[in-house]
Design a protein around this motif. Structure first.
Motif, PDB file in Angstrom:
ATOM      1  N   PHE A  50       0.823  -1.206   0.000  1.00 56.43           N
ATOM      2  CA  PHE A  50       0.000   0.000   0.000  1.00 56.43           C
ATOM      3  C   PHE A  50       0.863   1.266   0.000  1.00 56.43           C
ATOM      4  O   PHE A  50       0.661   2.171  -0.811  1.00 56.43           O
ATOM      5  CB  PHE A  50      -0.937   0.008   1.212  1.00 56.43           C
ATOM      6  CG  PHE A  50      -1.664   1.300   1.410  1.00 56.43           C
ATOM      7  CD1 PHE A  50      -2.676   1.684   0.544  1.00 56.43           C
ATOM      8  CD2 PHE A  50      -1.331   2.151   2.451  1.00 56.43           C
ATOM      9  CE1 PHE A  50      -3.348   2.884   0.718  1.00 56.43           C
ATOM     10  CE2 PHE A  50      -1.993   3.349   2.636  1.00 56.43           C
ATOM     11  CZ  PHE A  50      -3.007   3.718   1.762  1.00 56.43           C
ATOM     12  N   PHE A  51       1.839   1.321   0.900  1.00 50.82           N
ATOM     13  CA  PHE A  51       2.675   2.520   0.986  1.00 50.82           C
ATOM     14  C   PHE A  51       3.570   2.689  -0.241  1.00 50.82           C
ATOM     15  O   PHE A  51       3.829   3.817  -0.679  1.00 50.82           O
ATOM     16  CB  PHE A  51       3.497   2.526   2.278  1.00 50.82           C
ATOM     17  CG  PHE A  51       2.656   2.794   3.492  1.00 50.82           C
ATOM     18  CD1 PHE A  51       1.964   3.988   3.622  1.00 50.82           C
ATOM     19  CD2 PHE A  51       2.540   1.849   4.495  1.00 50.82           C
ATOM     20  CE1 PHE A  51       1.174   4.244   4.740  1.00 50.82           C
ATOM     21  CE2 PHE A  51       1.758   2.094   5.615  1.00 50.82           C
ATOM     22  CZ  PHE A  51       1.067   3.288   5.738  1.00 50.82           C
ATOM     23  N   GLU A  52       4.030   1.596  -0.839  1.00 53.89           N
ATOM     24  CA  GLU A  52       4.813   1.704  -2.078  1.00 53.89           C
ATOM     25  C   GLU A  52       3.957   2.253  -3.211  1.00 53.89           C
ATOM     26  O   GLU A  52       4.406   3.089  -3.992  1.00 53.89           O
ATOM     27  CB  GLU A  52       5.412   0.349  -2.446  1.00 53.89           C
ATOM     28  CG  GLU A  52       6.602  -0.023  -1.579  1.00 53.89           C
ATOM     29  CD  GLU A  52       7.189  -1.386  -1.920  1.00 53.89           C
ATOM     30  OE1 GLU A  52       6.605  -2.123  -2.754  1.00 53.89           O
ATOM     31  OE2 GLU A  52       8.246  -1.717  -1.345  1.00 53.89           O
ATOM     32  N   LYS A  53       2.706   1.783  -3.308  1.00 52.29           N
ATOM     33  CA  LYS A  53       1.810   2.308  -4.342  1.00 52.29           C
ATOM     34  C   LYS A  53       1.526   3.789  -4.100  1.00 52.29           C
ATOM     35  O   LYS A  53       1.441   4.565  -5.060  1.00 52.29           O
ATOM     36  CB  LYS A  53       0.505   1.516  -4.372  1.00 52.29           C
ATOM     37  CG  LYS A  53       0.649   0.160  -5.014  1.00 52.29           C
ATOM     38  CD  LYS A  53      -0.680  -0.582  -5.051  1.00 52.29           C
ATOM     39  CE  LYS A  53      -0.499  -1.950  -5.672  1.00 52.29           C
ATOM     40  NZ  LYS A  53      -1.734  -2.743  -5.626  1.00 52.29           N
ATOM     41  N   CYS A  54       1.377   4.177  -2.832  1.00 46.79           N
ATOM     42  CA  CYS A  54       1.140   5.594  -2.517  1.00 46.79           C
ATOM     43  C   CYS A  54       2.348   6.449  -2.893  1.00 46.79           C
ATOM     44  O   CYS A  54       2.194   7.593  -3.325  1.00 46.79           O
ATOM     45  CB  CYS A  54       0.824   5.762  -1.026  1.00 46.79           C
ATOM     46  SG  CYS A  54      -0.795   5.133  -0.547  1.00 46.79           S
ATOM     47  N   LYS A  55       3.529   5.875  -2.727  1.00 54.49           N
ATOM     48  CA  LYS A  55       4.755   6.606  -3.048  1.00 54.49           C
ATOM     49  C   LYS A  55       4.858   6.863  -4.551  1.00 54.49           C
ATOM     50  O   LYS A  55       5.235   7.959  -4.979  1.00 54.49           O
ATOM     51  CB  LYS A  55       5.959   5.795  -2.563  1.00 54.49           C
ATOM     52  CG  LYS A  55       7.274   6.485  -2.690  1.00 54.49           C
ATOM     53  CD  LYS A  55       8.362   5.602  -2.097  1.00 54.49           C
ATOM     54  CE  LYS A  55       9.726   6.188  -2.284  1.00 54.49           C
ATOM     55  NZ  LYS A  55      10.776   5.323  -1.749  1.00 54.49           N
ATOM     56  N   ASN A  60      -7.778   7.297  -3.432  1.00 56.26           N
ATOM     57  CA  ASN A  60      -8.726   6.324  -3.985  1.00 56.26           C
ATOM     58  C   ASN A  60      -9.231   5.343  -2.921  1.00 56.26           C
ATOM     59  O   ASN A  60     -10.425   5.053  -2.862  1.00 56.26           O
ATOM     60  CB  ASN A  60      -8.093   5.552  -5.143  1.00 56.26           C
ATOM     61  CG  ASN A  60      -7.820   6.432  -6.339  1.00 56.26           C
ATOM     62  OD1 ASN A  60      -8.428   7.483  -6.503  1.00 56.26           O
ATOM     63  ND2 ASN A  60      -6.894   6.011  -7.172  1.00 56.26           N
ATOM     64  N   ILE A  61      -8.323   4.845  -2.096  1.00 56.21           N
ATOM     65  CA  ILE A  61      -8.714   3.921  -1.031  1.00 56.21           C
ATOM     66  C   ILE A  61      -9.591   4.654  -0.011  1.00 56.21           C
ATOM     67  O   ILE A  61     -10.626   4.135   0.422  1.00 56.21           O
ATOM     68  CB  ILE A  61      -7.483   3.301  -0.338  1.00 56.21           C
ATOM     69  CG1 ILE A  61      -6.676   2.434  -1.318  1.00 56.21           C
ATOM     70  CG2 ILE A  61      -7.896   2.500   0.898  1.00 56.21           C
ATOM     71  CD1 ILE A  61      -7.383   1.186  -1.792  1.00 56.21           C
ATOM     72  N   SER A  62      -9.206   5.868   0.352  1.00 55.15           N
ATOM     73  CA  SER A  62      -9.986   6.653   1.325  1.00 55.15           C
ATOM     74  C   SER A  62     -11.385   6.941   0.797  1.00 55.15           C
ATOM     75  O   SER A  62     -12.375   6.767   1.507  1.00 55.15           O
ATOM     76  CB  SER A  62      -9.283   7.975   1.633  1.00 55.15           C
ATOM     77  OG  SER A  62      -8.028   7.740   2.211  1.00 55.15           O
ATOM     78  N   GLU A  63     -11.464   7.379  -0.451  1.00 55.79           N
ATOM     79  CA  GLU A  63     -12.771   7.667  -1.042  1.00 55.79           C
ATOM     80  C   GLU A  63     -13.603   6.390  -1.181  1.00 55.79           C
ATOM     81  O   GLU A  63     -14.826   6.414  -1.025  1.00 55.79           O
ATOM     82  CB  GLU A  63     -12.602   8.371  -2.386  1.00 55.79           C
ATOM     83  CG  GLU A  63     -12.134   9.802  -2.230  1.00 55.79           C
ATOM     84  CD  GLU A  63     -11.831  10.487  -3.550  1.00 55.79           C
ATOM     85  OE1 GLU A  63     -11.903   9.837  -4.625  1.00 55.79           O
ATOM     86  OE2 GLU A  63     -11.521  11.691  -3.522  1.00 55.79           O
TER      87      GLU A  63
END
Length: 116
Positions: free
Chosen positions: A35-40, A48-51
């Motif tokens: 998840f954090f790598e994709k966010c980076k 997108n995940i939050s929404e």
């Protein structure tokens, strides 16, 4: 993130959150790192995940939806009580069971008022 013993429909894995099995730490770590790598690499991934999570709440878990379900359950209970002619003690047991299963966690999640 959720406990795998909880309701599966709350989170759609990868769209409105992540299903993480707390008994499998290696898998949990992989999901979080991914998840954090994709966010980076794609800053919109977090959004997108939050929404997706907010959309899921609006579709499934609003007070309007809960109140409609409660009205339906009330009608079912009223019919059931009428048909089975429960006495007061049995009715109280039923309501306590219903509260324990459905609303105890919800009530516990409401924050207490803090005086400032």
């Amino acid at each position: 993130m959720r406990n795998p013993g909880g309701p599966a429909e709350i989170i759609v894995h990868g769209k409105s959150g992540f299903n993480i099995d707390h008994y499998r730490g290696d898998q949990a770590a992989e999901i979080l790192v991914d998840f954090f790598e994709k966010c980076k690499t794609d800053p919109s991934h977090w959004t997108n995940i939050s929404e997706g999570g907010l959309k899921r709440i609006e579709e499934k878990y609003t007070w309007q939806i809960y109140s409609e379900r409660l009205l339906i359950l009330t009608g079912v209970y009223g019919f059931w009580k009428h048909v089975s002619n429960l006495d007061r003690r049995e009715s109280r047991r039923y309501l306590e069971m219903f509260y324990a299963l459905k609303y105890r966690k919800l009530a516990e999640s409401v924050p207490l008022a803090v005086e400032e």
